[in-house]
Design a protein around this motif. Structure first.
Motif, short mmCIF file in Angstrom:
data_model
loop_
_atom_site.label_atom_id
_atom_site.label_comp_id
_atom_site.label_asym_id
_atom_site.label_seq_id
_atom_site.Cartn_x
_atom_site.Cartn_y
_atom_site.Cartn_z
N LEU A 78 44.40 26.75 44.09
CA LEU A 78 44.78 28.12 44.46
C LEU A 78 44.09 29.13 43.56
CD1 LEU A 78 46.46 30.19 46.01
CD2 LEU A 78 48.36 29.73 44.43
N ALA A 79 44.09 28.87 42.26
CA ALA A 79 43.44 29.77 41.31
C ALA A 79 41.95 29.88 41.59
CB ALA A 79 43.69 29.29 39.87
N THR A 80 41.33 28.76 41.93
CA THR A 80 39.89 28.76 42.25
C THR A 80 39.62 29.58 43.51
OG1 THR A 80 39.60 26.58 41.24
CG2 THR A 80 37.91 27.31 42.79
N ALA A 81 40.48 29.43 44.51
CA ALA A 81 40.31 30.18 45.75
C ALA A 81 40.49 31.68 45.53
CB ALA A 81 41.29 29.67 46.81
N LEU A 82 41.48 32.04 44.73
CA LEU A 82 41.71 33.46 44.44
C LEU A 82 40.56 34.05 43.64
CD1 LEU A 82 45.52 33.36 43.53
CD2 LEU A 82 44.50 34.39 45.57
N ILE B 288 47.37 40.93 43.81
CA ILE B 288 48.77 40.77 43.45
C ILE B 288 49.09 39.31 43.13
CG2 ILE B 288 51.13 40.91 44.34
CD1 ILE B 288 50.03 43.59 43.55
N LEU B 289 48.52 38.39 43.91
CA LEU B 289 48.74 36.96 43.65
C LEU B 289 48.19 36.58 42.28
CD1 LEU B 289 47.97 35.42 47.15
CD2 LEU B 289 50.17 35.38 45.97
N ILE B 290 47.04 37.12 41.94
CA ILE B 290 46.45 36.82 40.63
C ILE B 290 47.34 37.36 39.52
CG2 ILE B 290 44.51 37.35 39.10
CD1 ILE B 290 42.71 37.29 41.58
N ILE B 291 47.86 38.59 39.70
CA ILE B 291 48.76 39.16 38.69
C ILE B 291 50.00 38.30 38.55
CG2 ILE B 291 50.19 41.16 38.12
CD1 ILE B 291 48.09 42.85 39.70
N GLY B 292 50.52 37.83 39.68
CA GLY B 292 51.69 36.96 39.64
C GLY B 292 51.43 35.68 38.88
N VAL C 219 45.25 42.64 32.94
CA VAL C 219 45.23 44.10 32.89
C VAL C 219 44.16 44.65 33.82
CG1 VAL C 219 44.71 46.07 31.42
CG2 VAL C 219 46.20 44.24 30.58
N ALA C 220 42.97 44.06 33.78
CA ALA C 220 41.87 44.55 34.62
C ALA C 220 42.21 44.41 36.10
CB ALA C 220 40.59 43.77 34.29
N VAL C 221 42.82 43.30 36.48
CA VAL C 221 43.18 43.09 37.88
C VAL C 221 44.24 44.10 38.31
CG1 VAL C 221 44.16 41.45 39.54
CG2 VAL C 221 42.56 40.65 37.80
N LEU C 222 45.23 44.37 37.47
CA LEU C 222 46.26 45.33 37.82
C LEU C 222 45.69 46.74 37.91
CD1 LEU C 222 49.10 46.10 38.47
CD2 LEU C 222 49.72 45.88 36.06
N LYS C 223 44.79 47.09 37.01
CA LYS C 223 44.15 48.40 37.08
C LYS C 223 43.39 48.56 38.40
CE LYS C 223 43.43 49.49 32.19
NZ LYS C 223 42.41 49.74 31.14
N LYS C 224 42.77 47.47 38.85
CA LYS C 224 42.03 47.52 40.11
C LYS C 224 42.98 47.77 41.29
CE LYS C 224 38.41 47.17 42.75
NZ LYS C 224 37.37 48.23 42.74
N VAL C 225 44.16 47.15 41.26
CA VAL C 225 45.14 47.39 42.31
C VAL C 225 45.55 48.86 42.33
CG1 VAL C 225 47.47 46.87 43.12
CG2 VAL C 225 46.02 45.03 42.29
#
Length: 310
Positions: A182-186, A210-214, A276-282
Motif C-alpha cells: 500500500l505504501a509503495t502504491a501511494l 490524506i492516506l499518506i498522512i494517516g 509535514v510536506a504532504v499535509l502542506k500540499k493538501v
C-alpha cells in the motif's frame, strides 16, 4: 488526572411537566450538516401506539447527547436506528406479555425478554448483539438523564451475548507485506501527482495525500478528516519537527501528533516525502475550496506563510 465526562442534565425535571405538552414536533430531531447527509431523526411513526413516553424521552436523550458534543451525528443516528427504531416495534408488536409503557417501568425481566426476542429474530448473533448494544446505550442515556430511576447496571446483564466473537470475524489489520505494498502504491501515485501524470480526479489525488498522512501519523480517520486548516504549528523544541493538532471527539479533547519535517527528498522524483510536506500540499490543493465551503464546516484560514515556517 483523567477528564470526567458529564452527560447528565436537568432533563429529569421536565419528565412530568412536559408530558401533557408532547406533540409530533417533539419526536423529530433536526441534524446538523454531516458527511453522511443525514437530515433528521423521525420517531413520529411510533406515536399513538401506547408508548409515546418512550418516543419523547428517547428524543430528549438523543438531542441532549447531540448537543453535548461527545458524539458524532453518525453515532446519534446509530442510537436511533439500531436502538430505538428496533426496540419500539418490539414494544408495539410483541405478543409475549405486557410491555413497559414508559422508560421508568422498565425492569431487568423486560430487558431479558427483549434479548431473547433479538436472539430469535436475528439468529446469526452479530446483528442481535449490535442492536442490543445500541439499546444498551439508550438505556444508559435514559438513566443518566433521569427518565429511569434505577442504575443501568441493575437492568442490563453484563454479557448477554457470550462467545459472540467466536461466531463473527471482524476486519483484520493489513499484514506487514500488505502495508508495504500500500505504501509503495501511494508513493507511486504521489510521484505521478507531482509530475502531472496521475490518472484520476483531484479529489482522488487529495485522498492519496490524506492516506499518506494517516499512515505517517497513525491518526484515526474522523480526527484526520476534521482537521482545521491551521492544524500545523512549530514544535516548541525541535526545529525539524512540527505538531499536527487534531480533535478527538471521544473524550472531547485536542491531541497533538509530532510529524517530521525534513529537507530530504525522494531521490527518484525530488518530492518531499515527510508528513509535514504532504499535509502542506493538501492545504495548498484545497485552498481554493475555502470560499465555497458551507459555513458549518468553514474554518478560519491562516495563510501558510504566516503560520507555518518553510
Amino acid at each position: 488526572m483523567a477528564r470526567i465526562k458529564e452527560y447528565k442534565s436537568k432533563a429529569s425535571e421536565i419528565v412530568n411537566s412536559r408530558v401533557a405538552d408532547f406533540g409530533d414536533a417533539d419526536a423529530v430531531i433536526q441534524l446538523p450538516p454531516n458527511p453522511k447527509k443525514h437530515n433528521l431523526i423521525n420517531l413520529r411513526p411510533w406515536l399513538g401506539r401506547g408508548f409515546d413516553e418512550w418516543v419523547w424521552a428517547g428524543t430528549q436523550v438523543l438531542n441532549a447527547r447531540l448537543q453535548s458534543g461527545y458524539y458524532s451525528v453518525a453515532t446519534i443516528v446509530g442510537f436511533a436506528s439500531s436502538g430505538l427504531k428496533v426496540f419500539l416495534p418490539y414494544l408495539a408488536e410483541s405478543q409475549i406479555g405486557p410491555m413497559p409503557t414508559r422508560p421508568s417501568d422498565l425492569t431487568s425481566a423486560d430487558v431479558a425478554r427483549y434479548i431473547a426476542w433479538l436472539r430469535l429474530k436475528y439468529p446469526n448473533g452479530s446483528t442481535a448483539k449490535n442492536y442490543y448494544s445500541a439499546f444498551k446505550s439508550m438505556v444508559v442515556g435514559l438513566t443518566d438523564y433521569g427518565f429511569i430511576d434505577q442504575r443501568h447496571e441493575a437492568l442490563l446483564p453484563a454479557n448477554p451475548f457470550p462467545m459472540n466473537g467466536a461466531m463473527t470475524r471482524g476486519e483484520t489489520p493489513l499484514s506487514q507485506p500488505e502495508m508495504q505494498r500500500l505504501a509503495t502504491a501511494l508513493k507511486s501515485d504521489l510521484i505521478a501527482i507531482h509530475n502531472g501524470g496521475f490518472v484520476g480526479v483531484e479529489s482522488e489525488a487529495i485522498a492519496v495525500h490524506i492516506l499518506i498522512i494517516g499512515m505517517r501519523s497513525g491518526i484515526n480517520s474522523t480526527p484526520l478528516l476534521e482537521m482545521k486548516r491551521d492544524c500545523l504549528e512549530p514544535h516548541p523544541f525541535m526545529p525539524n519537527l512540527m505538531l499536527m493538532r487534531t480533535f478527538k471527539r471521544r473524550g472531547k479533547g485536542a491531541q497533538a501528533t509530532v510529524l517530521k519535517q525534513t529537507q530530504i527528498h525522494d531521490l527518484s522524483s525530488c518530492i518531499p516525502m515527510d508528513g509535514v510536506a504532504v499535509l502542506k500540499k493538501v492545504l495548498e490543493m484545497t485552498k481554493a475550496l475555502v470560499p465555497s465551503a458551507p459555513e458549518s464546516i468553514k474554518c478560519v484560514f491562516h495563510a501558510m506563510a504566516d503560520t507555518i515556517p518553510g
